[in-house]
Design a protein around this motif. Structure first.
Motif, PDB file in Angstrom:
ATOM      1  N   UNK A  93       0.844  -1.108  -0.007  1.00 22.57           N
ATOM      2  CA  UNK A  93       0.075   0.158   0.064  1.00 22.57           C
ATOM      3  C   UNK A  93       0.777   1.322  -0.041  1.00 22.57           C
ATOM      4  N   UNK A  94       2.110   1.102   0.850  1.00 27.33           N
ATOM      5  CA  UNK A  94       2.703   2.449   0.956  1.00 27.33           C
ATOM      6  C   UNK A  94       3.686   2.617  -0.417  1.00 27.33           C
ATOM      7  N   UNK A  95       3.894   1.268  -1.267  1.00 23.45           N
ATOM      8  CA  UNK A  95       4.510   1.542  -2.422  1.00 23.45           C
ATOM      9  C   UNK A  95       3.885   1.939  -3.463  1.00 23.45           C
ATOM     10  N   UNK A 118       1.805   6.487  -7.152  1.00 23.68           N
ATOM     11  CA  UNK A 118       0.985   7.160  -7.530  1.00 23.68           C
ATOM     12  C   UNK A 118       1.411   8.834  -7.320  1.00 23.68           C
ATOM     13  N   UNK A 119       2.168   9.208  -6.097  1.00 21.01           N
ATOM     14  CA  UNK A 119       2.366  10.258  -5.833  1.00 21.01           C
ATOM     15  C   UNK A 119       3.423  10.867  -7.061  1.00 21.01           C
ATOM     16  N   UNK A 120       4.527   9.882  -7.033  1.00 20.49           N
ATOM     17  CA  UNK A 120       5.605  10.130  -8.163  1.00 20.49           C
ATOM     18  C   UNK A 120       5.149  10.423  -9.545  1.00 20.49           C
ATOM     19  N   UNK A 121       3.980   9.464  -9.690  1.00 14.27           N
ATOM     20  CA  UNK A 121       3.608   9.696 -11.378  1.00 14.27           C
ATOM     21  C   UNK A 121       2.957  11.076 -11.466  1.00 14.27           C
ATOM     22  N   UNK A 128       6.189  10.088 -14.379  1.00 17.67           N
ATOM     23  CA  UNK A 128       6.968   8.966 -14.834  1.00 17.67           C
ATOM     24  C   UNK A 128       7.359   8.151 -13.670  1.00 17.67           C
ATOM     25  N   UNK A 129       7.660   7.153 -13.838  1.00 16.10           N
ATOM     26  CA  UNK A 129       8.185   6.156 -12.488  1.00 16.10           C
ATOM     27  C   UNK A 129       9.602   5.798 -12.595  1.00 16.10           C
TER      28      UNK A 129
END
Length: 98
Positions: free
Chosen positions: A72-74, A79-82, A87-88
């Motif tokens: 869940x944290x990952x 989502x936050x970085x995208x 991009x990831x």
């Protein structure tokens, strides 16, 4: 039993190798971490069945709970970085920048 041990050891080493060598995308790193957690869960479940003591019965459940929290944290970080970086790619993510 030997086949199960070989399979879990192989899954653990492949996931650890994938995490160490191929860290281009955040999704691949998260998948490798999930592979590590699944192989550890399988190992703990096998050990708890063979020992059959009261202290080892809760260890796989705790490991599964921690694995779900990690996933869940990952996914939240993904989502936050995208959203912020579009991009990831791991090289675009620099935690020291504000």
């Amino acid at each position: 039993m030997a086949l199960l041990k070989f399979t879990t050891y192989t899954a653990f080493t492949l996931s650890l190798t994938g995490l160490a060598l191929y860290r281009k995308h955040l999704v691949s790193a998260l998948l490798c971490l999930e592979g590590l957690m699944i192989s550890l869960f399988t190992t703990l479940a096998t050990i708890s069945q063979t020992l059959a003591t009261a202290t080892t019965m809760t260890q796989p459940i705790i490991m599964l709970t921690l694995s779900a929290c990690e996933a869940g944290a990952g996914l939240g970080i993904l989502v936050a970085s995208s959203r912020t970086h579009a991009s990831d790619h791991m090289k675009n993510l620099n935690l020291l920048k504000c």
